[in-house]
Design a protein around this motif. Structure first.
Motif, PDB file in Angstrom:
ATOM      1  N   THR A   1      25.299   7.382 -26.305  1.00  0.00           N
ATOM      2  CA  THR A   1      24.749   5.960 -26.729  1.00  0.00           C
ATOM      3  C   THR A   1      25.774   5.010 -25.913  1.00  0.00           C
ATOM      4  O   THR A   1      26.662   5.305 -25.152  1.00  0.00           O
ATOM      5  N   PHE A   2      24.987   3.876 -25.855  1.00  0.00           N
ATOM      6  CA  PHE A   2      25.852   2.814 -25.274  1.00  0.00           C
ATOM      7  C   PHE A   2      26.197   1.841 -26.238  1.00  0.00           C
ATOM      8  O   PHE A   2      25.518   1.384 -26.953  1.00  0.00           O
ATOM      9  N   GLY A   3      27.558   1.609 -25.775  1.00  0.00           N
ATOM     10  CA  GLY A   3      28.138   0.525 -26.657  1.00  0.00           C
ATOM     11  C   GLY A   3      28.385   1.081 -28.276  1.00  0.00           C
ATOM     12  O   GLY A   3      28.936   2.262 -28.374  1.00  0.00           O
ATOM     13  N   SER A   4      28.058   0.405 -29.176  1.00  0.00           N
ATOM     14  CA  SER A   4      28.638   0.892 -30.608  1.00  0.00           C
ATOM     15  C   SER A   4      27.607   2.038 -31.128  1.00  0.00           C
ATOM     16  O   SER A   4      26.035   2.074 -30.864  1.00  0.00           O
ATOM     17  N   VAL A   5      27.775   2.709 -32.140  1.00  0.00           N
ATOM     18  CA  VAL A   5      26.976   3.637 -33.086  1.00  0.00           C
ATOM     19  C   VAL A   5      26.327   2.763 -33.996  1.00  0.00           C
ATOM     20  O   VAL A   5      26.918   1.758 -34.729  1.00  0.00           O
TER      21      VAL A   5
ATOM     22  N   ILE B   1      27.516  10.156 -28.730  1.00  0.00           N
ATOM     23  CA  ILE B   1      29.205  10.188 -27.918  1.00  0.00           C
ATOM     24  C   ILE B   1      28.734   9.081 -27.010  1.00  0.00           C
ATOM     25  O   ILE B   1      27.822   8.846 -26.167  1.00  0.00           O
ATOM     26  N   SER B   2      29.725   8.128 -26.761  1.00  0.00           N
ATOM     27  CA  SER B   2      29.981   7.114 -26.079  1.00  0.00           C
ATOM     28  C   SER B   2      29.507   7.344 -24.464  1.00  0.00           C
ATOM     29  O   SER B   2      30.251   8.442 -24.177  1.00  0.00           O
ATOM     30  N   PHE B   3      28.715   6.729 -23.535  1.00  0.00           N
ATOM     31  CA  PHE B   3      28.172   7.215 -22.557  1.00  0.00           C
ATOM     32  C   PHE B   3      29.208   7.275 -21.540  1.00  0.00           C
ATOM     33  O   PHE B   3      29.778   8.408 -20.748  1.00  0.00           O
ATOM     34  N   SER B   4      30.352   6.606 -21.796  1.00  0.00           N
ATOM     35  CA  SER B   4      31.725   6.767 -20.803  1.00  0.00           C
ATOM     36  C   SER B   4      32.549   7.834 -21.130  1.00  0.00           C
ATOM     37  O   SER B   4      33.166   8.269 -20.416  1.00  0.00           O
TER      38      SER B   4
ATOM     39  N   GLU C   1      32.212  -2.908 -38.727  1.00  0.00           N
ATOM     40  CA  GLU C   1      32.977  -1.988 -37.726  1.00  0.00           C
ATOM     41  C   GLU C   1      34.208  -2.404 -37.246  1.00  0.00           C
ATOM     42  O   GLU C   1      35.195  -1.610 -37.488  1.00  0.00           O
TER      43      GLU C   1
ATOM     44  N   ARG D   1      34.736   0.904 -25.435  1.00  0.00           N
ATOM     45  CA  ARG D   1      33.206   1.650 -25.367  1.00  0.00           C
ATOM     46  C   ARG D   1      32.355   0.592 -24.844  1.00  0.00           C
ATOM     47  O   ARG D   1      31.461   0.686 -24.048  1.00  0.00           O
ATOM     48  N   ILE D   2      32.475  -0.645 -25.513  1.00  0.00           N
ATOM     49  CA  ILE D   2      31.378  -1.662 -25.176  1.00  0.00           C
ATOM     50  C   ILE D   2      31.729  -2.227 -23.751  1.00  0.00           C
ATOM     51  O   ILE D   2      30.705  -2.417 -22.916  1.00  0.00           O
TER      52      ILE D   2
ATOM     53  N   THR E   1      33.477  -0.204 -21.142  1.00  0.00           N
ATOM     54  CA  THR E   1      33.344   0.976 -19.996  1.00  0.00           C
ATOM     55  C   THR E   1      31.948   1.415 -20.008  1.00  0.00           C
ATOM     56  O   THR E   1      31.587   1.977 -19.070  1.00  0.00           O
ATOM     57  N   ASP E   2      31.177   1.517 -21.061  1.00  0.00           N
ATOM     58  CA  ASP E   2      29.769   1.792 -20.997  1.00  0.00           C
ATOM     59  C   ASP E   2      29.209   1.624 -19.984  1.00  0.00           C
ATOM     60  O   ASP E   2      28.385   2.036 -19.186  1.00  0.00           O
TER      61      ASP E   2
ATOM     62  N   PHE F   1      29.929   2.652 -16.481  1.00  0.00           N
ATOM     63  CA  PHE F   1      29.487   4.140 -16.121  1.00  0.00           C
ATOM     64  C   PHE F   1      27.812   4.025 -16.051  1.00  0.00           C
ATOM     65  O   PHE F   1      27.611   4.697 -15.087  1.00  0.00           O
TER      66      PHE F   1
ATOM     67  N   MET G   1      23.619  -4.557 -23.509  1.00  0.00           N
ATOM     68  CA  MET G   1      24.797  -4.386 -23.202  1.00  0.00           C
ATOM     69  C   MET G   1      25.585  -5.900 -23.165  1.00  0.00           C
ATOM     70  O   MET G   1      24.761  -6.907 -22.870  1.00  0.00           O
TER      71      MET G   1
END
Lengths: 502, 306, 295
Positions: free
Chosen positions: A56-60, A88-91, C67, C232-233, C235-236, C239, C257
């Protein structure tokens, strides 16, 4: 703290350590097979819990658990299994999957990306699924069609199935409609990079604050403009979209030299931004802010609508190269069964549902009807009142969950979108190497060195920030030093063997 | 003799018990996983598992030396780290001594909090801030400062000659406050009597710093330097990858072993090869530390680490 | 004499002022960028005087408040528990090592130092923590691996004990009948508040800023720490843009994003709480001086 005896502290620390050692934790530990409740009404066979990993990208999404519950109601009834969704976070994706596979954690189905696919197969991460497909996967084979179903074969065996979405790509040029109208720009005859020049010139002259053509992060304007089959990585390519099977060094071709020369001209003329190499905003954001004038892009049916949503303004686009299908446009996103799976048959049955069951697909793509979307007509949906794209509790990535053609279309999208997409896939020019996947492991030393050289030169050259007369020869000699010829020879060898087996 | 040894152990039993949790933790967290170094010598196959995979000798190491860049990345890594060790140590000690001279509480608090700020910002964000200074289109330096001085605009992200200075500056800016806090803590604990005596003897401030402060914090300086030497083949990935914005043009002066490994394995994702790089870096660091510690020992046994 | 010390003070103030300025300016830019409108950042670059202000970035974070609030709780918990445990273990290991008369003195130093040079890498560490200790998706996963005790800190504290705690003091206490442990606790620790505060601060920052453990050992969203979510926010998107094959397919994901100003707001939200907690540690730097002076 002061009165506390030091022995006490020592004990607490020890206790902490021991607790950490012995604890299974309140939440689910890694490998606990058969944890799910037995299925009601079917007591002869215990229900199996499938762990399904995807990125996934960003948050769940916040309603993730509701989706899982709703999904389990369907799967229990249809295949007597429950599903644990594992976003799972993409990174973290590549790391996490590697770790789960090495440590034999519970994992049944996972998303595969084309770039790592051959490697994953050669490292033994995936289950070979031909017989499973025959037995439980009729829906998948049927939905994919014969041409695309065999795009993911390695040594004649299937280890992954592509998701059904845009399996081909075409390339084109787009810009905001308002800008085109203002300057009387007509895109209908745009076919080559040369045809773009007068347009870029006009933008440059009349909009001094605008960068006439923008590119994505870590890319160049021509990254999304390709007439070759990159065979996945551009280290040895097939020219002319793979219409012949001779592997050549792309960076030594005249076509490449001409392209970077053109980009250099554009850069010097100010058509490409000075910060193109280091840009950190997406093309859409740049265009939305009025900083970018136009861009080249990979396109598919529905591109205009999608881009309008992102830029917030109507756009016009022109197709410059016809749709083509290459191995990497197809194997981009696939599903595979992890070697950890204790029950590959159930995994295949669930995969089959993702390709053939409309309810499953829409649940994963859009969420629960009434909560996350409302039906406007049979196949068209919209957000419920008061819900917007940023507040909706669940949104899945349509191109990921199996067969996107079973998905509802969103209000504003073309209702015939999926028919058009299917047509797009079927009529695309197919590379003769469609279905060939290169395994880089025999030449991994060279592969690593060449990857490094490419990241060093490529984007700067293609953005025109470096003078190709001087730098292109240097780039090529470094590639040779790093061993690109050995990779090309290995690729040719594998390709010939693959072609002979067809 | 045996009896004496026995008594000695008995006497120290409570102390050894104190050490137990820490030692256990190091055993679990650091020593047990070291078996994983064998991954560097294996062709990992997930179906066979780590122990079952085939041995392939040094093949995983080849890519580190095979390229024509091997010299450049090694040189860069060593030069940068060498410069960082010298500049950061001198800078941090200076800041710490100056911080110690401030007696007004308000200022003390202000400086102490502010110098550590850069340490709290992640490198990704630092790279944006650097970009805000250096961007060609909109950077503060090109748009405001250079024209003010009557200088030409410079295209920073494509001029590699400036980057050794830029990266060193960023590194100082980010790390020096943090380091100075360590030195400050040890300066603070120097017994004030030393200074009182020195003042009575008519020693100047400068003499006090040279003759009291620096010698007394020498063990801390030594240990910090030895640690830095041990990690001389490693580098701060964020600094060398994010801050130059991954701009390939700059790679002659910005690429180091860690960025090379990252770029080389980005597509390959081979754990054998990445762990080979780690083993290589560790062994070089280890040899250097043993040598330096030996040298320190020759000069001053007290200051040596072991 | 007085003249000279004035001169030093003046020098100290001017150097520290300059350096503080250099530290504050970028931080101010960070905060201003987080409240600038996206359009003005893209068009004019980062600026201290943006054309247009906007709180959109914080709106975005507010939407994720459910969250984030929970994640703050997790982060605070692991920071407090982790730092306390870490301080205890570090000083308990470092003190005996600092004693000149401890058996195997050099061996212990080497044993600790070796861990700073060599490590087995992520895969074996992961195997041990998940297979042997089964900490995946538990709160321990955020506290124990890698962070709980750092050899570097142990060696620092050991050096500090060696140089700043006079052995005579310990001997005196022992003559008075105090055992080893009591001496450690009654004499050594109070004398070492400055270094304890320093290490505590470093540990707290490490725990606060850690996203790696979360990324590696936690897949359950209810256990995400604040940095884990923020990271996550940020680095995603990086990537994704490195994976150009995917990004044409993933166009839609790209659109969701966060923008530059959101990334800046994220940095602000991540840093502020540490700044607020900072004075707590600072107190002990000053206390250190007074203990030294009283003695």
């Amino acid at each position: 703290m002061r009165k506390f005896p030091s022995w006490g502290i020592a004990f607490i620390v020890l206790a902490l350590l021991l607790a950490a050692c012995g604890s299974n934790g309140s939440s689910n530990g890694p490998a606990k097979p058969g944890e799910s409740e037995p299925a009601k009404g079917n007591e002869t066979e215990e229900s199996y819990e499938l762990t399904v990993a995807y990125f996934t990208f960003g948050s769940v999404p916040k309603d993730q658990l509701q989706i899982e519950q709703a999904l389990n109601e369907i799967t229990k009834e249809k295949i007597n299994a429950t599903v644990k969704l594992l976003p799972i976070s993409f990174s973290a994706w590549q790391n996490q999957i590697n770790l789960m596979l090495t440590s034999n954690e519970k994992l049944d189905l996972m998303v595969l990306m084309g770039t790592g696919y051959a490697n994953q197969v050669s490292k033994g991460q995936l289950v070979e699924m031909d017989s499973l497909l025959k037995e439980h996967g009729s829906g998948i084979v049927e939905a994919l069609g014969p041409d695309y179903a065999k795009a993911a074969l390695i040594d004649g065996k299937t280890y992954g199935v592509p998701t059904i979405r845009d399996l081909a790509q075409k390339y084109g040029f787009y810009m905001p409609k308002a800008l085109a109208d203002k300057h009387g720009i007509d895109l209908s005859n745009v076919k080559t990079l040369d045809d773009l020049e007068p347009i870029l010139k006009k933008i440059k002259e009349s909009e001094p604050n605008m960068v006439p053509i923008v590119n994505s992060v870590n890319a160049s304007p021509v990254t999304t403009f390709s007439t070759r089959d990159s065979l996945g990585d551009d280290m040895g390519v097939l020219l002319d979209n793979g219409q012949n099977l001779e592997v050549v060094n792309w960076f030594e071709t005249e076509e490449y030299a001409a392209t970077v020369k053109k980009m250099r001209e554009w850069y010097l003329a100010g058509y490409i931004g000075k910060d193109a190499v280091t840009v950190k905003e997406s093309k859409s954001d740049l265009i939305k802010a009025g900083k970018g004038g136009s861009a080249l892009a990979a396109m598919k049916p529905g591109f205009d609508v999608q881009e309008e949503r992102q830029t917030g303004m109507p756009i016009v686009s022109a197709e410059m190269l016809p749709p083509t299908a290459k191995t990497n446009t197809v194997t981009n996103i696939m599903w595979g069964i992890a070697k950890n799976s204790k029950n590959p048959e159930k995994a295949m049955q669930f995969l089959n549902l993702m390709y053939s069951d409309k309810d499953v697909v829409n649940l994963l793509d859009w969420g629960i009807e009434g909560t996350h979307y409302l039906k406007v007509s049979d196949n068209v949906i919209d957000y419920p009142e008061g819900v917007t794209a940023s507040t909706v509790g669940y949104a899945g990535l349509g191109w990921m969950f199996g067969n996107q053609f079973l998905s509802y279309t969103f209000k504003g999208d073309d209702e015939q979108l999926w028919e058009k997409m299917k047509d797009f896939n079927d009529t695309a020019v197919k590379s003769k190497a469609l279905g060939f996947t290169f395994d880089s492991s025999p030449v991994k030393t060279e592969y690593a060195a060449v990857s490094n050289v490419i990241t060093q030169y490529r984007i700067a050259l293609e953005c025109g920030a470096l003078d190709p007369d001087k730098v292109l020869p240097e780039f090529n000699s470094k590639l040779k030093d790093a061993g690109i010829e050995k990779i090309i020879a290995e690729k040719q060898k594998q390709l010939d063997a693959w072609a002979a087996a067809q | 003799m045996d009896e004496v040894a026995k008594n000695r152990w008995k006497r120290f039993a409570p102390l050894l018990l104190l050490m137990l949790p820490g030692l256990l933790y190091l055993l679990i967290n650091n020593y047990l996983p070291m078996f994983g170094m064998i991954i560097a010598f294996k062709d990992i196959n997930f179906a066979k598992g780590i122990f079952g995979s085939d041995w392939i000798g040094l093949k995983n190491f080849e890519y580190l030396f095979k390229t024509s860049d091997a010299f450049i990345i090694t040189r860069n890594t060593l030069l940068y780290n060498g410069a960082f060790i010298i500049v950061n140590t001198l800078g941090a000690i200076t800041i710490a001594i100056l911080l110690n001279e401030i007696r007004a509480k308000l200022y003390q608090r202000f400086y102490q909090s502010v110098v550590i700020l850069p340490h709290l910002i992640s490198m990704v964000i630092v790279s944006y801030l650097v970009f805000a200074m250096l961007s060609s289109d909109s950077g503060l330096l090109n748009k405001s400062i250079l024209p003010l001085l009557g200088l030409e605009e410079i295209s920073w992200y494509s001029s590699k000659e400036y980057w050794p200075y830029i990266l060193t500056t960023v590194n100082i800016w980010k790390g020096i406050g943090f380091l100075s806090v360590i030195y400050l803590a040890s300066i603070i604990s120097i017994d004030p009597e030393y200074y009182e005596a020195a003042t009575l003897d008519g020693a100047s401030k400068w003499q006090q710093i040279r003759k009291i402060t620096v010698p007394l914090i020498m063990p801390v300086i030594t240990i910090m330097t030895l640690l830095a030497i041990g990690r001389i083949f490693y580098s701060d990935f964020g600094l060398f990858y994010q801050v130059p914005m991954d701009s390939g043009i700059l790679s002659d002066t910005t690429s180091v072993i860690d960025t090379y490994v990252y770029r080389a394995l980005m597509n390959l994702g081979d754990i054998g090869m990445s762990s080979a790089a780690g083993v290589y870096q560790s062994i070089v660091g280890f040899v250097l530390v043993i040598l330096s510690n030996y040298t320190v020992r020759k000069f001053n046994k007290e200051n040596a680490l072991f | 004499m007085a003249h000279e010390s004035k001169w030093i003070k003046w020098l100290a103030h001017s150097v520290l002022m300059t350096f503080s300025f250099a530290c504050l300016i970028p931080f101010a830019l960070l905060i201003i960028s987080s409240i600038s409108s996206e359009q003005s950042i893209i068009n004019n670059g980062y600026s201290f005087f943006p054309q247009e202000f906007s709180l959109k970035a914080y709106d975005y974070l507010w939407d994720h408040w459910g969250e984030l609030g929970r994640a703050y709780g997790i982060t605070i918990f692991i920071t407090v528990v982790g730092t306390a445990a870490s301080l205890a273990m570090t000083s308990m290991l470092a003190y005996p090592m600092s004693r000149q008369d401890i058996p195997w003195k050099n061996f212990w130093a080497f044993f600790v130092f070796f861990t700073l040079l060599f490590n087995g890498g992520l895969v074996p560490t992961y195997l041990i923590y998940t297979q042997v200790f089964e900490i995946k998706n538990t709160i321990w996963a955020l506290i124990v691996p890698g962070l709980l005790m750092n050899g570097f800190h142990v060696l620092l504290v050991r050096t500090f004990f060696m140089t700043s705690v006079p052995p005579a003091l310990i001997e005196a206490a022992q003559i008075d009948g105090a055992g080893e442990i009591k001496a450690f606790y009654k004499i050594v620790l109070p004398l070492s508040m400055p270094i304890m505060a320093t290490i505590g601060l470093f540990e707290a920052i490490m725990y606060w800023n850690d996203w790696f453990n979360g990324m590696t050992y936690v897949t359950d969203p209810s256990l995400f720490s604040i940095q884990n979510i923020l990271n996550r926010i940020i680095t995603d998107i990086q990537f994704l843009s490195n994976n150009s094959n995917l990004s044409s397919t993933a166009g839609e994901a790209m659109a969701e994003m966060p923008t530059t100003s959101v990334r800046m707001a994220i940095a602000v939200v991540g840093v502020l709480p540490i700044l607020i907690a900072y004075p707590f540690f600072q107190k002990y730097f000053i206390k250190g001086i007074t203990i030294g002076a009283v003695k």
